[in-house]
Design a protein around this motif. Sequence first.
Motif: not given
Length: 426
Positions: A104, A124, A126-127, A130, A132, A134, A372, A401, A404-405, A409
């Motif tokens: 992302m 970032g 949390s991304f 999960d 991702v 970022l 975020f 969130h 968005w994730i 994906r």
Amino acid sequence: MNDPLVVTPAGVVRGARHDTGEVYRAVPYAVTPTGAGRFAAPVPHPGWRGVRDGTRPSPTAPQPARDFGRLDLTPYFGPGWVPGEYLTVDVHTPAAGDGKHPVMVFVHGGGFVTGSTSASLYDGRSFARDGVVLVKVNYRLGVPGFLDLPGAPPNRGLLDVIAALAWVRDTVAVFGGDPGNVTVFGQSAGATLVGALLADSRARGLFRRAIMQSGTGSGAFTPEQAARVTAALADVLGVAPEAFADVPDERFVEALPSLAGLDLRTATAADPLAGLSPFSLVLPVQPAEALPDEPVDLLIGTNTEEGRLYLVPKGNLDTAAAESLGAALFGDGTRRMIEAHGRAHVYSFGHRSTALDGRLGAAHTVELPFVFDVARDPALHGETGLLGPGEVPEQLAAEVHGAWISFARTGDPGWDRWPVVKGFGH
């Protein structure tokens, strides 16, 4: 524990580990321009020898301070202008070189004149948590980024974002990202830039999906409007546009308040930014009118009380005026983009901040802490904090969130495409 190292095509970068992964800050994707180069297209960074320190925040683009009255937007605007090499990205990853994670790419907002990757709101972790990768992008702002100048390529800030996306294509794999699964997302001016990317052939193939948060598909100035801004700045500076290359960044930044309230209405076009910024994209056709026949997947939406951000902190409690302003800035242009795209996933964000005696409401930017997943950050709370002194719904951040994730994906945020509209926090 040793700091992690990544070998990129341009050189080695040292990052830092944290509780959810790794972060690599201030990695250059282009040469930060000076002098006449400030008005040229971005040039790829030539690389470096040795190990580059990626543990410190990046310098930022030249920019003024912005005043939002009683509301503390420091977490949104970040540190302000920090001189140095600023055409950089920050990369948050679960682990460099570990698999092919969705990517992302975030384009910050700030009215085309302020903002940076260093803002605490854009944490970032949390991304990475999960799964991702970022990537957060700094780009040219204000005069170097968006002033229309004879003989210079227009929309240089947009060209910077395209250059950063090319960097992602060529480099993100070493950070554990999948260059074939890239979602570009932005908020406010950043979302408007994302809308332009959707319609720009130069960005074709650089991303697979897009998210527009409180932006517009019809926010570009006409060439006539842009020329009016250039003439006004030349008058303020007492310098012809042809000589702007010799004007230092400090002088450009000092001159920006003199452009406030400039009348950009013409016989054929309204001011798409309602006087809030003298800078925007400069295009012959609005992005919503120039989408390809098969646009990429799109997630798009607005907040229910956008305009309150610009009025309530300064004591204007006229709700009708706030509603009209929000529609002019974001609502109408978002609707045009939705209709032009035809198969977008659409959301409406309605959680009301309790800031400023409960009057800020579901204003512009209030969705960002939930995207975020930083809504518990103390800096966002209190009477003058973005989210106010009240409690925030425990599950709302996970819901927003997570959507968005999921979209990044698979292209599916969890609800059907338009005309379905997903409500958050209503």
